[in-house]
Design an enzyme around this catalytic site. Sequence first.
Site, PDB file in Angstrom:
ATOM      1  N   CYS A 160    -107.059 -30.921   6.559  1.00 21.59           N
ATOM      2  CA  CYS A 160    -108.382 -31.516   6.771  1.00 21.59           C
ATOM      3  C   CYS A 160    -108.391 -32.921   6.154  1.00 21.59           C
ATOM      4  O   CYS A 160    -107.464 -33.324   5.454  1.00 21.59           O
ATOM      5  CB  CYS A 160    -109.462 -30.630   6.147  1.00 21.59           C
ATOM      6  SG  CYS A 160    -109.505 -30.647   4.339  1.00 21.59           S
ATOM      7  N   GLU A 194    -103.590 -26.276   0.783  1.00 27.17           N
ATOM      8  CA  GLU A 194    -102.785 -27.433   0.366  1.00 27.17           C
ATOM      9  C   GLU A 194    -103.134 -27.863  -1.054  1.00 27.17           C
ATOM     10  O   GLU A 194    -102.257 -28.242  -1.829  1.00 27.17           O
ATOM     11  CB  GLU A 194    -103.007 -28.621   1.317  1.00 27.17           C
ATOM     12  CG  GLU A 194    -102.535 -28.374   2.731  1.00 27.17           C
ATOM     13  CD  GLU A 194    -103.639 -27.873   3.650  1.00 27.17           C
ATOM     14  OE1 GLU A 194    -103.558 -28.148   4.856  1.00 27.17           O
ATOM     15  OE2 GLU A 194    -104.591 -27.199   3.170  1.00 27.17           O
ATOM     16  N   CYS A 216    -108.760 -25.739  -0.242  1.00 27.42           N
ATOM     17  CA  CYS A 216    -107.829 -25.436   0.849  1.00 27.42           C
ATOM     18  C   CYS A 216    -106.472 -25.041   0.264  1.00 27.42           C
ATOM     19  O   CYS A 216    -106.161 -25.355  -0.888  1.00 27.42           O
ATOM     20  CB  CYS A 216    -107.651 -26.659   1.743  1.00 27.42           C
ATOM     21  SG  CYS A 216    -109.161 -27.191   2.569  1.00 27.42           S
TER      22      CYS A 216
END
Length: 137
Positions: free
Chosen positions: A90, A58, A56
């Site tokens: 998430c 992040e 992801c």
Amino acid sequence: MTTQHHLVDHELIEAAARVARTHCRGDNHTMAAAARARDGRIVTAVNAYHFTGGPCAELVVIGAAAGQGAYELDTIVAVGDRDRGVVPPCGRCRQVLLDYFPGLKVIVGRDEHVRAVPVADLLPETYVWADHQLDAG
């Protein structure tokens, strides 16, 4: 659990939104993240989607920050492509962010409800990786 709200770093949101608008293309890159390092620098990155579960945005921003010598992050935000706005992390990212930066603030929410909250508030009663490591000394 009492959620603390912190001042929202709108410059950080705009940095992630700008990256999402200009660098997210197709299905492989659909999210951008921006993090503010403790020294004030802003580091940005995009996700690397892959059917095997690529990282992801992040998580990519954690590596990008380290590659630039920024090992302490203060605040992070993720923004979706196609003007989707702020997207919360998430579960996997929440756990990794907590383990790397227990004092991190995460920007979540939509429109006038956007707010910055401690990462620990996103994972109440969580497993803490550091609690289960052997003492080095």
